[in-house]
Design an enzyme around this catalytic site. Structure first.
Site: not given
Length: 377
Positions: A263, A314
């Site tokens: 991320h 996710d």
């Protein structure tokens, strides 16, 4: 390159680390918070409808406010017939995100507030979209398979109604809670790519629907929202707990991207992934998908060991939606039906404190040249 007004501008590829604006909606500075509330507490104590209200109205709703908010959103679950007709005529291979992008654009034509950028009008439009988007997703899903749509139920919560429209059966309390948690975690996340896109569009004094359509376009990409659709494909390819390590090591050697990890902001792991992981595991085990959870655990360990990369939201969300019996093509549209609350809050904030967003670029082309006047042809 210097400028007439001062020192050279700072160049940051991908705008990494650049503060591009101010917001009172969410922060990730000391753990993710919406309007000051830690997301972990919101997940524990609130429903998605309460969180959506918080994002739009700045405060958590009182009991009577929540009842009225739910009624208003539920009243907008039926789509205009021309849109349903259009969804019927789309090619069956049309992706859910492409269909949803078009649906939101069409819905603008039926919204009497479309060109009113006042706060009150934007909130009305946002509440309508909260009701309309799940129905647009469900209708396209069924129509693309040659099936009839399932009519929404006003007595069900936001998440329960969506699962009902997709599956044709009312979900259990456990399924509804798990799905609701995922919606809360996806609802808002500061100046991510799609949210920043909505603010750029809103900064031109364009309308909320146009801003949301642009956000959908940004979210479709595999490096943003589209990643959740790849999770089950990855776990299937890995083969199972006995082959997962060899598969991951081979993929890394071939420089394949392992979706669901890493991320831009969370270098030590996404707090949202940590919240959703045990919920996904419990639901997957109950649905008979424990094999995927064991495989996922192995993949996580290897990615941490080999690449110092950790799961993002996710990663557990894809497994959770699979355990709920949802097809991959629905995963990113579900992201939209949640994030529209955050996007709308950002559009409202941008309109109320607006400055046109217009960054500079670093030129890398030829130096200044003179156009030849002879023998050019």
């Amino acid at each position: 390159m210097s400028t007439a007004s001062g020192p050279p501008p700072i160049y940051s590829p991908g705008l990494e680390g650049v503060i591009a604006g101010e917001t009172a909606i969410s922060t990730i500075e000391e753990g993710l918070c919406y309007r000051g509330y830690p997301v972990g507490e919101l997940v524990e104590h609130c429903t998605f409808e309460e969180v959506a209200f918080l994002l739009l109205y700045s405060e958590l709703p009182k009991r009577t406010e929540l009842v009225e908010f739910r009624k208003r959103v539920a009243a907008n679950r039926h789509l205009p017939q021309p849109l349903r007709t259009l969804l019927h005529t789309l090619p069956n291979a049309t992706s859910g995100m492409d269909s949803l992008r078009s649906s939101i654009s069409v819905l603008a034509h039926f919204d009497s507030d479309v060109n009113d950028n006042s706060r009150a009008a934007n909130i009305r439009k946002a509440e309508r979209l909260l009701g309309q988007i799940p129905s647009a997703i469900a209708d396209q899903y069924h129509f693309s398979q040659g099936a009839m749509g399932v009519a929404p139920r006003p007595d069900l919560s936001h998440g329960a109604n969506f699962l009902y429209m997709i599956r044709g059966a009312e979900p259990s309390a456990e399924e509804t809670k798990a799905f609701d948690v995922s919606l809360i975690l996806y609802a808002e996340h500061e100046f991510n790519a799609s949210t920043f896109t909505t603010r750029v569009v809103a900064s031109t004094e364009s309308d909320l629907h146009s801003s949301i359509v642009a956000g959908v376009g940004a979210l479709k990409g595999a490096l943003h929202g589209g990643a959740n659709e790849r999770i089950m494909e990855l776990l299937h390819d890995a083969g199972g707990p006995g082959t997962a390590e060899a598969w991951v090591m081979d993929a890394l050697a071939k420089k394949r991207r392992i979706m669901g990890f890493g991320h831009r902001i969370y270098k030590a792991g996404d707090v949202r992934a940590g919240i959703l992981k045990p919920i996904a595991r419990e639901l997957a085990d109950a649905a008979g998908f424990g094999k995927y959870e064991e495989t996922a655990e192995i993949v996580e360990g290897i990615m941490a060991r080999e690449k110092k990369l950790y799961p993002n939201l996710d990663w557990p969300a894809g497994r959770l939606y699979n355990a709920l019996g949802l097809k991959n093509s629905l995963y990113t549209p579900i992201f939209v039906m949640s994030r529209v609350a955050g996007w709308s809050a950002h559009v409202i904030e941008q309109h109320e404190h607006n400055r046109l967003i217009r960054p500079r670029s670093r030129y890398t082309g030829p130096g200044k040249r003179t156009v030849p006047t002879a023998d050019r042809w």
